[in-house]
Structures are given as structure tokens and as C-alpha cells.
Design an enzyme around this catalytic site. Structure first.
Site, PDB file in Angstrom:
ATOM      1  N   LYS A  37       0.854  -1.199   0.000  1.00 26.86           N
ATOM      2  CA  LYS A  37       0.000   0.000   0.000  1.00 26.86           C
ATOM      3  C   LYS A  37       0.885   1.243   0.000  1.00 26.86           C
ATOM      4  O   LYS A  37       1.950   1.251   0.633  1.00 26.86           O
ATOM      5  CB  LYS A  37      -0.874  -0.056   1.254  1.00 26.86           C
ATOM      6  CG  LYS A  37      -1.992   0.956   1.352  1.00 26.86           C
ATOM      7  CD  LYS A  37      -2.836   0.669   2.612  1.00 26.86           C
ATOM      8  CE  LYS A  37      -3.976   1.630   2.805  1.00 26.86           C
ATOM      9  NZ  LYS A  37      -4.805   1.298   4.009  1.00 26.86           N
ATOM     10  N   SER A  78      -9.627   0.953   3.301  1.00 30.63           N
ATOM     11  CA  SER A  78      -8.903   1.827   2.409  1.00 30.63           C
ATOM     12  C   SER A  78      -7.788   1.113   1.622  1.00 30.63           C
ATOM     13  O   SER A  78      -7.201   1.709   0.726  1.00 30.63           O
ATOM     14  CB  SER A  78      -8.269   2.978   3.201  1.00 30.63           C
ATOM     15  OG  SER A  78      -7.275   2.496   4.082  1.00 30.63           O
ATOM     16  N   SER A  95      -9.591  -1.300   7.370  1.00 27.67           N
ATOM     17  CA  SER A  95      -9.047  -1.070   6.021  1.00 27.67           C
ATOM     18  C   SER A  95      -8.372  -2.263   5.356  1.00 27.67           C
ATOM     19  O   SER A  95      -8.083  -2.214   4.165  1.00 27.67           O
ATOM     20  CB  SER A  95      -8.076   0.108   6.048  1.00 27.67           C
ATOM     21  OG  SER A  95      -8.793   1.312   6.079  1.00 27.67           O
TER      22      SER A  95
END
Ligand code: NAG
Ligand code: NAG
Ligand code: NAG
Ligand code: NAG
Ligand code: NAG
Ligand code: NAG
Ligand code: NAG
Ligand code: NAG
Ligand code: NAG
Ligand code: NAG
Length: 550
Positions: free
Chosen positions: A109, A190, A214
Site C-alpha cells: 500500500k 482503504s 481497512s
């Protein structure tokens, strides 16, 4: 898994093939389908000389190139990936194996720091070009185990902490991440890009981060396995922070066994994140807990009221039916279902009414982001604290505050907080642990003598685990049926629900007992293999396979 018997015969016999510049594919080799390949298949294939790390990097880069315009799952790829792979191939040929991820391409990420040519920006132009002092601890561990950091995955900008009403999986730099199971489908977030990339095979494995769901939420909607570990097992050092009380880093992968391998590598104490100094002395060998019979004789609690409190999920017929079916499957795999097994903190009315992450996140973010920025070696945009970041967005509103994503209300709230030495904040931190853990997950497991809790991952059911600091794992469960109408959201730019969009089952457990929980989730995965029941739509499915690049 399918090719193991053949490859095991070849072990060690074909190492010389890997060193030759141009090979044809050895006759006995069955090349794994990169859409579903496990780390074990990839490692065995490299070990057997069927293909190399360079082949893998070429294939994954081509796959990213094919679908990224459709899915926006990847922000950047590593310009040095091929060179790193070539070195790892040379080492393998010389008999040097760095670790269990030797030659395995990984996407992380974009809020996870990499000290290489890539940017670490949490999706924001405010951090573009900033220089991190060193690899994030998790990246350092991955590289030491032989992994190739292939690129950075798109995300909800700032891990979805800026303002409400911004679409899931959107970042200014990476654009709008999209669900591979329905055109313009909602990804949730997310760690949206990590989950999408894992789902369609843009890397072997991925890393996400999870503050309030997330890792679990995008894993749920992308049909992949994801672990939010106990807070304190995995260092957050070098990760763009949201809240030190809830931030975690966890694997998102196609298969449980791959998550176990990654978690084993990234867990452990780190003096740069003192929450990890509270962990038990020995990091578990997560891979030893992968037992297909793990559910036999176990007791599994169903805290119905947590689910019922979430009106959206509770009233969604697809989720309710599939969840009830999963309980029959778990019973069929040998466990006793305790249903209902309600949480004391829910029965007493504390959950959800008294959950108070608002002030905790606001207070932590202001302090934690300033600390993060203070460690950077260079910040071309000149931002040094939250106030600067707010002003950056206003000054670059065309990039950071476009029409549909025009909100930074959470940041304004956070900027008004007055530090962590605040009695209301400290009381809220305590109350969240009490609701989630003491009178929540731990109390429920104790009261009913259960080994784990299960809940649908949809809705807001992840909250109870994320405020507790307890582990939660998503396993693929089912899909929205073709009869469901695609519902336009976010001013008609995206869809949810929609036909074929997946959703998952969550396993929740006691603090530090991630390994046992992983065993149960693995048994469910292997006993059901729901991931294989649906595939991404055509345009979201990359076609390049290893054979195409060899
Ligand atoms: C990182 O950002 C810079 C702009 O500051 C850009 O020139 C560079 O290409 C980016 N790196 C990668 C690997 O995309
Ligand atoms: C970590 O260190 C900080 C600053 O030194 C201290 O305030 C905090 O209590 C420590 N936290 C833990 C969990 O040890
Ligand atoms: C859920 O529905 C119940 C009953 O209709 C209502 O009392 C409650 O306020 C709703 N909860 C939320 C969070 O909307
Ligand atoms: C699921 O099972 C529970 C408990 O048996 C029941 O109350 C509920 O109505 C069921 N839900 C659906 C959608 O069948
Ligand atoms: C929980 O919230 C209710 C309603 O806002 C409040 O009256 C009560 O004091 C709160 N309980 C705790 C323990 O903070
Ligand atoms: C943030 O808060 C500080 C006071 O702590 C204030 O001086 C500053 O103007 C605020 N920044 C913004 C962008 O509102
Ligand atoms: C704690 O923070 C809240 C929210 O910023 C603020 O309203 C309150 O005045 C603070 N309390 C103290 C004692 O500073
Ligand atoms: C889907 O939409 C059609 C047309 O508006 C409607 O007739 C049908 O009942 C809807 N189906 C569901 C499951 O809501
Ligand atoms: C939402 O869509 C409508 C119609 O397509 C448009 O008129 C409106 O400006 C859009 N709203 C925003 C905030 O973009
Ligand atoms: C690697 C890659 O495809 N990056 C893209 C990410 O999204 C932005 C915005 O849409 C593109 O400009 C990048 O090329």
C-alpha cells in the site's frame, strides 16, 4: 497446489536451466495460472527451474499494464524490480536462498515506506517526492526474506482519514480504484488497490494497513483473504500513520497459507514502535497452524446483536442468507455453533452508542502525522504538520479537492485538538478498549467458552475488533446474486451493491491469539473454497501468463 507432485520430483535437478539466458519451458513443468497462484506454487516453480523471478516480474508488470487503466489498483511500479529479480535469480542459481519469499513479487500500500526510487505518499500530492529515512520495518523484513517490492498499491487517500463522502479507493495520485467483479463497482477501503491486485493476480501477495477496517473491508469486497493482526504483533514504523491506537499492517492475499507466510515474516518486536514491545516473547510459526481439521471440536460464537445493530447489513437479504449458510458449513466442519452468543458490551448498550473513535483518531492523527513528517529527509512541498497539509489541499484544490472528493472536515476537526494529554481523549481510548475487548470480544469468548467469533464482514461489524486491538480475518464467503439491481452511489460514479460483487466472513479472536484464529479461518477456506465460485469480469482480468514472457 495442483502442480506440486510433478515439481517435487524436479527439485534441485534443474537449477542450471535458470541460469541460461533463453530457455524453452521444460517439458515436465506446469506453469501456474497467475490469477490464482499461491506463493508455494511460485516458489516451487522457481526452485524446480521452470521459471525465474525475472519471468514473474515481467509477467506481473504486463498484467498491471493490461488492467490498471480499468482498475487503478497500482500507483507506481518499481523501476528496479527486474534488476532485483535478476540478482535473486543469480543467488538462487548459486544456492543462496534469502528466505521463504525468495523472488516473490509483492505490492505494498502506498502509505508503507520504501527507501528506493518509489514514492511513499498515502496517495497525496502533498508527499510526492518526499524522501523516507529508511524502509518501513515490514518492508525491511520482506526484502530480507527475499521478496521483490514490485510497486505501490492505490488506496483511499490518507487511509480514508480526511473527510466524509469521499469515494472508497480514491486518491488524488492514483485515481479511482475499481472493483474487478463489476464495472465501476465499489471496492470499499482503504487498502483498495492491495485487495484488487491480490484478487486478479497483479502480484503474488500484497500488504495493506488497517485502522478501522481497512484490510478487512476491501478483502471482503474483492474476494480475498486478509488479516488485521493483533495491534502490537507488527511494527508500524515507517508507515504513514492515522492513529497509533488502532493502526496495524496486515497481509491481503488470495489464499490463507500465503497470509500466514507473510504474517510470520513481518511480525516481531521493533524498538521504533514500542507497542510491539508488549508482544509475547515468541512469534508464532503461523504456517504450523494451517490444519484443515482445525475447526473440529471448537466452539464458535455468533453475537447476533452486533450484526442486528447494523441496519444496512442486517436488512440485506443476500448477506443474512449467506451468513446463516456459513454457520451450517462451520458446523459441518466439526465445530459447535453457539447462536446467539451476545456480547456483554452490546447487551448493556455501550456498543455501538459509546464507541468514541472520533476524538481518538483526531487527536492521534495530529500528533502522529507530525512525528512522521519530522522523520522525512526531504519534503519538496514543505509540509511539516497537519495545518500545512490542510493548506496544501486548499492551494492545490484542483488536484486534491476535486468536485466529488471535496472534503477535509476530519482534518479540520483534528487540527483543533489539543494533544494526547487530554482527559476526554484518554477516557475515550480506555472506553474503546473496554467496549471492544474487556466487555466485548474477550468477555464473549469467556462467557460462552468459545474459541472464536464469526460475523459478516459487511456493514460495520469490523469496528468491534478494531477498537479492541484484537485480530480479525476475512475469508471469501459469497457474492451478490444476478438478481440484485446495481445501485448507483457517489453521484452515479460507482455501484454497490451490484451483481457478482463478493462479500466475506470474519473470524474474530483474542488478543495475541492470531495463529489459532488463522488455523480456523484456513479450515473454513479449505473446506469451502468460495473464492473459486466467481471470477472478475473480462476487461478486469489480465491475460498475460508466465508462458507469454518466457
Ligand atoms: C516519484 O515521484 C517523482 C516526482 O516527484 C517522479 O518523477 C517519479 O517518477 C516517481 N517515481 C516512480 C517510480 O514513479
Ligand atoms: C511508547 O513511548 C512513548 C514515548 O516515549 C510513551 O509515552 C508510551 O507510553 C510508550 N507506549 C508503550 C505502549 O509502551
Ligand atoms: C436501526 O434500526 C432501529 C429500528 O428500526 C433503529 O431504532 C436504530 O436507530 C437504527 N440504527 C441505526 C444506526 O440507524
Ligand atoms: C438467520 O438465522 C437467524 C437465527 O436462526 C434467524 O433469526 C434469521 O432470521 C436468519 N436470517 C435469514 C436471512 O435467514
Ligand atoms: C454512554 O453514552 C450514553 C449516552 O450518550 C451516556 O449517557 C453514558 O454516560 C455513556 N456511558 C459511558 C460509560 O460513557
Ligand atoms: C490549525 O490549528 C492551529 C492552532 O493550533 C491554527 O493556528 C491553524 O491556523 C490551523 N490551521 C488551519 C489550516 O486551519
Ligand atoms: C480535549 O479535547 C477536546 C476536543 O478537542 C476539547 O473539546 C476539550 O476541551 C479538551 N479537554 C481538555 C481538558 O483540554
Ligand atoms: C430491480 O429493478 C427492477 C426495475 O426497477 C424491479 O422491477 C425489481 O423489483 C428490482 N429488483 C430488486 C431485487 O430490487
Ligand atoms: C451529481 O450529478 C448531477 C447530475 O449528473 C450533477 O448535476 C451534479 O453537479 C453532480 N454533483 C456533484 C457534486 O458533482
Ligand atoms: C502504474 C500506473 O498505472 N500508474 C497510474 C496510476 O494512476 C494515475 C492517475 O490515473 C496515472 O497517471 C498513473 O499512470
Amino acid at each position: 497446489m495442483r502442480i506440486l507432485p510433478i515439481l517435487s520430483l524436479l527439485l534441485g535437478a534443474t537449477a542450471t536451466l535458470a541460469a541460461q539466458p533463453k530457455r524453452h519451458i521444460p517439458r515436465h513443468c506446469v506453469l501456474p495460472d497467475l490469477y490464482d497462484a499461491s506463493v508455494k506454487e511460485l516458489s516451487n516453480g522457481m526452485e524446480a527451474g521452470c521459471f525465474t523471478a525475472v519471468d514473474l516480474v515481467k509477467a506481473y508488470l504486463a498484467r498491471i499494464g493490461e488492467v490498471n487503466e480499468e482498475l487503478h489498483a497500482v500507483i507506481e511500479t518499481n523501476p528496479d524490480a527486474l534488476e532485483i529479480a535478476a540478482q535473486l535469480d543469480k543467488d538462487r542459481a548459486a544456492g543462496i536462498i534469502w528466505g521463504p519469499l525468495h523472488g516473490i513479487p509483492v505490492l505494498v500500500k502506498d502509505n508503507i515506506g520504501t527507501a528506493d526510487k518509489m514514492n511513499t505518499t498515502a496517495g497525496s500530492y502533498a508527499l510526492l517526492g518526499s524522501i523516507v529515512p529508511r524502509d518501513a520495518h515490514v518492508v525491511k523484513k520482506l526484502r530480507a526474506a527475499g521478496a521483490i517490492i514490485l510497486g505501490k498499491a492505490n488506496l483511499s487517500e490518507w487511509a480514508y482519514y480526511r473527510g466524509s463522502g469521499i469515494s472508497n479507493g480514491w486518491s488524488a495520485r492514483g485515481g479511482q480504484t475499481s472493483n474487478p467483479y463489476y464495472p465501476k463497482g465499489d471496492t470499499w477501503g482503504s487498502s483498495s488497490g492491495s485487495a484488487v491486485a491480490a484478487a486478479v493476480g497483479l502480484a503474488a501477495v500484497t500488504l495493506g494497513s488497517d485502522t478501522g477496517g481497512s484490510v478487512i473491508c476491501p478483502s471482503d469486497r474483492q474476494n480475498v483473504f486478509g488479516i488485521r493482526p493483533t495491534l502490537g504483533w507488527v511494527s508500524r514504523a515507517g508507515v504513514v500513520p492515522l492513529s497509533e491506537h488502532q493502526d496495524t499492517v496486515g497481509p491481503i492475499t488470495r489464499w490463507a497459507a500465503d497470509s500466514a507466510l507473510v504474517l510470520e515474516i513481518i511480525s516481531g518486536p521493533d524498538y521504533r514502535d514500542n507497542y510491539t514491545l508488549a508482544q509475547p516473547d515468541v512469534v508464532p510459526r503461523y504456517t504450523y497452524y494451517l490444519d484443515e481439521h482445525a475447526l473440529e471440536g471448537k466452539r464458535i460464537c455468533v453475537p447476533r446483536q452486533v450484526f442486528n445493530q447494523d441496519n444496512v447489513t442486517h436488512n440485506d437479504p443476500s448477506i443474512g442468507v449467506a451468513f446463516n449458510k456459513s454457520l451450517l458449513e462451520i458446523a459441518g466442519l466439526g465445530a459447535t455453533i453457539v447462536d446467539p452468543a451476545d456480547m456483554p458490551s452490546v447487551l448493556s448498550g455501550l456498543y455501538p452508542a459509546n464507541v468514541s473513535t472520533g476524538l481518538v483518531f483526531a487527536t492521534d492523527f495530529k500528533v502522529d502525522i507530525k512525528n512522521y513528517l519530522s522523520e522525512l529527509l526531504d519534503i519538496p512541498t514543505g509540509v511539516h504538520d497537519l495545518s500545512d497539509l490542510i493548506e496544501f489541499n486548499i492551494a492545490h484544490a484542483d488536484l486534491e479537492l476535486p468536485q466529488l472528493q471535496n472534503n477535509q472536515a476530519s482534518w479540520l476537526t483534528a487540527n483543533a485538538t489539543n494533544g494526547q494529554d487530554n482527559s476526554t481523549y484518554l477516557a475515550d481510548v480506555w472506553l474503546d478498549y473496554y467496549i471492544g475487548r474487556t466487555a466485548g470480544i474477550h468477555a464473549t469468548l469467556d462467557k460462552y467458552g468459545c474459541d472464536a467469533i464469526v460475523l459478516p464482514s459487511e456493514g460495520r461489524t469490523t469496528t468491534i475488533a478494531t477498537i479492541a486491538g484484537c485480530p480479525i480475518i476475512n475469508v471469501p464467503l459469497s457474492y451478490y446474486p444476478d438478481t440484485v439491481n446495481a445501485t448507483a452511489i457517489h453521484n452515479g460514479t460507482q455501484f454497490f451493491p451490484a451483481p457478482g460483487i463478493p462479500f466475506g466472513l470474519s473470524f474474530l479472536g483474542r488478543q495475541w491469539e492470531d495463529a489459532g484464529l488463522l488455523g480456523l479461518a484456513y479450515a473454513y477456506e479449505q473446506g469451502t473454497k468460495h473464492r473459486l465460485e466467481n471470477k472478475a469480469y473480462k476487461k478486469a482480468t489480465p491475460k498475460t501468463q508466465l508462458a507469454d514472457v518466457m
